[in-house]
Design a protein around this motif. Structure first.
Motif, PDB file in Angstrom:
ATOM      1  N   ASN A 263       0.826  -1.214   0.000  1.00 37.84           N
ATOM      2  CA  ASN A 263       0.000   0.000   0.000  1.00 37.84           C
ATOM      3  C   ASN A 263       0.854   1.254   0.000  1.00 37.84           C
ATOM      4  O   ASN A 263       0.561   2.232  -0.705  1.00 37.84           O
ATOM      5  CB  ASN A 263      -0.916   0.011   1.227  1.00 37.84           C
ATOM      6  N   SER A 264       1.916   1.259   0.788  1.00 40.73           N
ATOM      7  CA  SER A 264       2.818   2.407   0.832  1.00 40.73           C
ATOM      8  C   SER A 264       3.530   2.590  -0.505  1.00 40.73           C
ATOM      9  O   SER A 264       3.743   3.723  -0.953  1.00 40.73           O
ATOM     10  CB  SER A 264       3.850   2.233   1.952  1.00 40.73           C
ATOM     11  N   GLN A 265       3.900   1.485  -1.136  1.00 39.40           N
ATOM     12  CA  GLN A 265       4.548   1.563  -2.446  1.00 39.40           C
ATOM     13  C   GLN A 265       3.612   2.188  -3.477  1.00 39.40           C
ATOM     14  O   GLN A 265       4.018   3.052  -4.264  1.00 39.40           O
ATOM     15  CB  GLN A 265       4.980   0.169  -2.901  1.00 39.40           C
ATOM     16  N   VAL A 266       2.347   1.761  -3.456  1.00 37.73           N
ATOM     17  CA  VAL A 266       1.372   2.309  -4.407  1.00 37.73           C
ATOM     18  C   VAL A 266       1.202   3.804  -4.189  1.00 37.73           C
ATOM     19  O   VAL A 266       1.224   4.597  -5.144  1.00 37.73           O
ATOM     20  CB  VAL A 266       0.013   1.586  -4.274  1.00 37.73           C
ATOM     21  N   TRP A 267       1.054   4.218  -2.923  1.00 41.25           N
ATOM     22  CA  TRP A 267       0.885   5.643  -2.641  1.00 41.25           C
ATOM     23  C   TRP A 267       2.116   6.446  -3.066  1.00 41.25           C
ATOM     24  O   TRP A 267       2.001   7.552  -3.589  1.00 41.25           O
ATOM     25  CB  TRP A 267       0.610   5.859  -1.145  1.00 41.25           C
ATOM     26  N   ARG A 268       3.299   5.878  -2.849  1.00 48.45           N
ATOM     27  CA  ARG A 268       4.520   6.598  -3.221  1.00 48.45           C
ATOM     28  C   ARG A 268       4.566   6.834  -4.721  1.00 48.45           C
ATOM     29  O   ARG A 268       4.907   7.935  -5.178  1.00 48.45           O
ATOM     30  CB  ARG A 268       5.756   5.810  -2.765  1.00 48.45           C
ATOM     31  N   LEU A 269       4.223   5.820  -5.500  1.00 47.09           N
ATOM     32  CA  LEU A 269       4.201   5.987  -6.960  1.00 47.09           C
ATOM     33  C   LEU A 269       3.121   6.973  -7.389  1.00 47.09           C
ATOM     34  O   LEU A 269       3.324   7.772  -8.311  1.00 47.09           O
ATOM     35  CB  LEU A 269       3.970   4.639  -7.642  1.00 47.09           C
ATOM     36  N   MET A 270       1.966   6.916  -6.712  1.00 49.16           N
ATOM     37  CA  MET A 270       0.884   7.830  -7.063  1.00 49.16           C
ATOM     38  C   MET A 270       1.260   9.285  -6.762  1.00 49.16           C
ATOM     39  O   MET A 270       0.888  10.204  -7.496  1.00 49.16           O
ATOM     40  CB  MET A 270      -0.391   7.452  -6.296  1.00 49.16           C
ATOM     41  N   ILE A 271       2.012   9.494  -5.692  1.00 45.86           N
ATOM     42  CA  ILE A 271       2.454  10.854  -5.354  1.00 45.86           C
ATOM     43  C   ILE A 271       3.412  11.369  -6.422  1.00 45.86           C
ATOM     44  O   ILE A 271       3.339  12.532  -6.832  1.00 45.86           O
ATOM     45  CB  ILE A 271       3.097  10.879  -3.956  1.00 45.86           C
ATOM     46  N   VAL A 272       4.307  10.498  -6.893  1.00 47.55           N
ATOM     47  CA  VAL A 272       5.206  10.887  -7.986  1.00 47.55           C
ATOM     48  C   VAL A 272       4.393  11.242  -9.228  1.00 47.55           C
ATOM     49  O   VAL A 272       4.675  12.229  -9.917  1.00 47.55           O
ATOM     50  CB  VAL A 272       6.199   9.746  -8.306  1.00 47.55           C
ATOM     51  N   TYR A 273       3.362  10.458  -9.505  1.00 48.95           N
ATOM     52  CA  TYR A 273       2.494  10.727 -10.655  1.00 48.95           C
ATOM     53  C   TYR A 273       1.789  12.074 -10.496  1.00 48.95           C
ATOM     54  O   TYR A 273       1.736  12.878 -11.434  1.00 48.95           O
ATOM     55  CB  TYR A 273       1.464   9.603 -10.791  1.00 48.95           C
ATOM     56  N   LEU A 274       1.264  12.323  -9.299  1.00 49.16           N
ATOM     57  CA  LEU A 274       0.557  13.578  -9.045  1.00 49.16           C
ATOM     58  C   LEU A 274       1.475  14.781  -9.193  1.00 49.16           C
ATOM     59  O   LEU A 274       1.057  15.837  -9.696  1.00 49.16           O
ATOM     60  CB  LEU A 274      -0.045  13.549  -7.640  1.00 49.16           C
ATOM     61  N   GLU A 275       2.716  14.630  -8.770  1.00 46.61           N
ATOM     62  CA  GLU A 275       3.666  15.740  -8.864  1.00 46.61           C
ATOM     63  C   GLU A 275       4.017  16.065 -10.313  1.00 46.61           C
ATOM     64  O   GLU A 275       4.527  17.150 -10.586  1.00 46.61           O
ATOM     65  CB  GLU A 275       4.938  15.399  -8.077  1.00 46.61           C
ATOM     66  N   GLY A 276       3.744  15.141 -11.223  1.00 49.23           N
ATOM     67  CA  GLY A 276       4.057  15.379 -12.629  1.00 49.23           C
ATOM     68  C   GLY A 276       2.846  15.649 -13.495  1.00 49.23           C
ATOM     69  O   GLY A 276       2.948  15.612 -14.727  1.00 49.23           O
ATOM     70  N   THR A 277       1.691  15.947 -12.873  1.00 49.36           N
ATOM     71  CA  THR A 277       0.478  16.155 -13.658  1.00 49.36           C
ATOM     72  C   THR A 277       0.561  17.394 -14.551  1.00 49.36           C
ATOM     73  O   THR A 277      -0.009  17.406 -15.651  1.00 49.36           O
ATOM     74  CB  THR A 277      -0.752  16.280 -12.731  1.00 49.36           C
ATOM     75  N   ASP A 278       1.260  18.426 -14.104  1.00 45.09           N
ATOM     76  CA  ASP A 278       1.380  19.630 -14.937  1.00 45.09           C
ATOM     77  C   ASP A 278       2.125  19.323 -16.229  1.00 45.09           C
ATOM     78  O   ASP A 278       1.735  19.791 -17.315  1.00 45.09           O
ATOM     79  CB  ASP A 278       2.109  20.739 -14.163  1.00 45.09           C
ATOM     80  N   GLU A 279       3.213  18.546 -16.142  1.00 44.39           N
ATOM     81  CA  GLU A 279       3.970  18.173 -17.347  1.00 44.39           C
ATOM     82  C   GLU A 279       3.132  17.290 -18.269  1.00 44.39           C
ATOM     83  O   GLU A 279       3.318  17.305 -19.485  1.00 44.39           O
ATOM     84  CB  GLU A 279       5.256  17.438 -16.969  1.00 44.39           C
ATOM     85  N   ARG A 280       2.205  16.530 -17.695  1.00 43.43           N
ATOM     86  CA  ARG A 280       1.345  15.663 -18.508  1.00 43.43           C
ATOM     87  C   ARG A 280       0.101  16.386 -18.987  1.00 43.43           C
ATOM     88  O   ARG A 280      -0.755  15.790 -19.640  1.00 43.43           O
ATOM     89  CB  ARG A 280       0.930  14.429 -17.692  1.00 43.43           C
ATOM     90  N   HIS A 281      -0.035  17.671 -18.640  1.00 42.55           N
ATOM     91  CA  HIS A 281      -1.185  18.494 -19.013  1.00 42.55           C
ATOM     92  C   HIS A 281      -2.497  17.868 -18.509  1.00 42.55           C
ATOM     93  O   HIS A 281      -3.483  17.750 -19.236  1.00 42.55           O
ATOM     94  CB  HIS A 281      -1.244  18.689 -20.530  1.00 42.55           C
ATOM     95  N   MET A 282      -2.475  17.460 -17.234  1.00 44.46           N
ATOM     96  CA  MET A 282      -3.635  16.835 -16.624  1.00 44.46           C
ATOM     97  C   MET A 282      -4.127  17.687 -15.456  1.00 44.46           C
ATOM     98  O   MET A 282      -3.336  18.403 -14.831  1.00 44.46           O
ATOM     99  CB  MET A 282      -3.286  15.418 -16.135  1.00 44.46           C
ATOM    100  N   ASP A 283      -5.418  17.599 -15.174  1.00 46.96           N
ATOM    101  CA  ASP A 283      -6.012  18.321 -14.050  1.00 46.96           C
ATOM    102  C   ASP A 283      -5.623  17.625 -12.754  1.00 46.96           C
ATOM    103  O   ASP A 283      -6.021  16.485 -12.499  1.00 46.96           O
ATOM    104  CB  ASP A 283      -7.539  18.359 -14.197  1.00 46.96           C
ATOM    105  N   HIS A 284      -4.873  18.317 -11.939  1.00 44.93           N
ATOM    106  CA  HIS A 284      -4.338  17.737 -10.692  1.00 44.93           C
ATOM    107  C   HIS A 284      -5.460  17.256  -9.776  1.00 44.93           C
ATOM    108  O   HIS A 284      -5.388  16.149  -9.218  1.00 44.93           O
ATOM    109  CB  HIS A 284      -3.483  18.787  -9.986  1.00 44.93           C
TER     110      HIS A 284
END
Length: 464
Positions: free
Chosen positions: A201-222
């Protein structure tokens, strides 16, 4: 770091305007309430949920036992940082009220009101193929293990599984500094080894946080991404859901989640949340039937009892057939023999310093060996042989004489009482790193909580 702590720290870093939109979804309000808040904070929220007027701080203290005042301060601090609790002035006294959008959404989530779309829209017709829970667990486990195999360099060493990982996942691992490419092969970093030590569960959240931090570069709504992530945690395992009600950002996010094994898409307009998704906002473990995750297993599972034996002569024996666990051991030891359910090797200066060159620390190696020690070793007060522990640290010290901790120094207090009160508050919050009563100063790992504390103290000292 646990999943809830990671998620809490990330939410605290967001600007206040994000929460205005985020708490409009009942599923998000319920997920934050269930997963992010300590018991004392939940008690305060439930007591205030249907209050129509603010409550004074003095009245709130009447609910708290005198010895539990530090817990109350911590709860109020967390609720303020998550923008759940609003501070106001009531007849010259400090008062609190629940944020309107959070309170309304939590009421809807608890009573069943509001729009059903917040908790997903189930498909009304059967799909083209039968998808059961066992299939979803197998799918999620295969995808997640493939990611971990890739991180430890198993793909390059010929040890990996048959499931390749998507280029987007590889990029995500590099963005999170979990791996670095050297000679065309992934090499695990210190951050990556810390990642491996965490539960799933912690691993999944850690990856999701990395994904969220890159939403601007992906042109996605945070906010769309974060809101959908909380929605996933409230969905039912084995149930299929429609994608037509999702935003364009959420559909893109859904494709990336399928690559990670968090959802399974049997058809373009239909998706199934896997156990990796449905346990995001609960205390249940993910991938419970996997024998490859070691300490990520529940405590009653045989695999969670430990499998590593370390002798005083630095010999290492691991009772495992897991390719992933063997690959992890190979990061910091020289493995020499492999049998159907056993591998043996040795901890050497070269193997430890090789791991250190990857960024893995001696403490991480010791922590991993301790966490996965065989039950016979766990019977001893000192699980690992002290000579082995000391030598691992000495091998690191040969090339590293100093460690650093990022943080902030608190000083210039008016008197000792003010210093001691603030220091005890920092200690109660768990952010105190170092203190010196003689110099009336202390060092904290986080500043936001202390800023809130000093701001509250300043208001209390104002003349009525």
């Amino acid at each position: 770091m646990s999943a809830s702590v990671q998620a809490l720290e990330y939410l605290e870093s967001l600007p206040g305007m994000v929460f205005t939109r985020l708490y409009q979804q009942p599923s998000t309000a319920l997920a934050v309430f269930r997963r992010m808040l300590p018991h004392s904070a939940k008690t305060i929220v439930m007591a205030m949920l249907y209050m129509t007027s603010p409550i004074r701080d003095a009245d709130l203290l009447c609910w708290i036992r005198p010895e539990a005042k530090p817990e109350k301060e911590q709860a109020i601090s967390i609720l303020e940082r998550l923008h759940i609790l609003k501070v106001s002035d009531l007849q010259g006294a400090r008062a609190y009220r629940l944020a309107t959008n959070f309170g309304q959404s939590l009421q809807q989530a608890l009573t069943g009101g509001g729009t059903k779309a917040s908790f997903g829209v189930p498909c009304g017709t059967p799909g083209s193929r039968t998808v059961d829970v066992q299939f979803l667990d197998t799918f999620a486990r295969g995808r997640w293990e493939a990611i971990l195999y890739y991180m430890v360099g198993s793909a390059g060493a010929g040890l990996g599984g048959d499931t390749p990982i998507a280029n987007g996942t590889k990029q995500l691992l590099e963005e999170g500094n979990f791996v670095a490419m050297k000679g065309g092969y992934p090499v695990i970093s210190q951050e990556g080894f810390t990642f491996l030590l965490q539960d799933v569960n912690s691993q999944v959240w850690r990856l999701m946080i990395v994904y969220l931090e890159g939403t601007d570069e992906r042109h996605m709504d945070h906010v769309d991404v974060l809101s959908f992530l909380f929605t996933l945690g409230s969905l039912e395992l084995g149930q299929d859901y429609r994608t037509q009600n999702l935003t364009a950002t959420q559909r893109t996010f859904l494709d990336d989640l399928a690559d990670l094994g968090i959802v399974y898409m049997s058809e373009p307009n239909r998706f199934y949340p896997t156990r990796l998704a449905t346990t995001l906002t609960s205390d249940a473990g993910a991938l419970l039937s996997s024998s490859s995750f070691g300490s990520n297993m529940p405590s009653h599972s045989p695999a969670s009892k430990g499998y590593i034996i370390v002798e005083t002569n630095y010999r290492l024996y691991a009772y495992t057939a897991s390719v992933l666990q063997i690959a992890i051991l190979n990061l910091f030891s020289n493995l020499s023999r492999r049998f159907p359910n056993l591998v043996s090797g040795k901890l050497t200066k070269q193997s430890i310093q090789r791991a250190i060159s990857y960024g893995i620390t001696a403490e991480q190696i010791i922590s991993y060996l301790t966490a996965h020690a065989h039950p016979q070793m766990q019977k001893s007060k000192q699980i690992l042989p002290p000579t082995v522990v000391d030598q691992i640290r000495l091998w690191q010290i040969e090339g590293d004489r100093m460690s650093s901790t990022n943080g902030f120094i608190m000083k210039d207090f008016r008197d000792f009482a003010e210093y001691e009160d603030a220091m005890k508050y920092a200690d109660a919050l768990g952010v105190l790193v170092w203190k010196s009563a003689a110099k009336r100063c202390f060092f904290v790992s986080k500043l936001e909580q202390m800023q809130t504390y000093f701001s509250n103290k300043k208001q209390e000292q104002r003349p009525g």
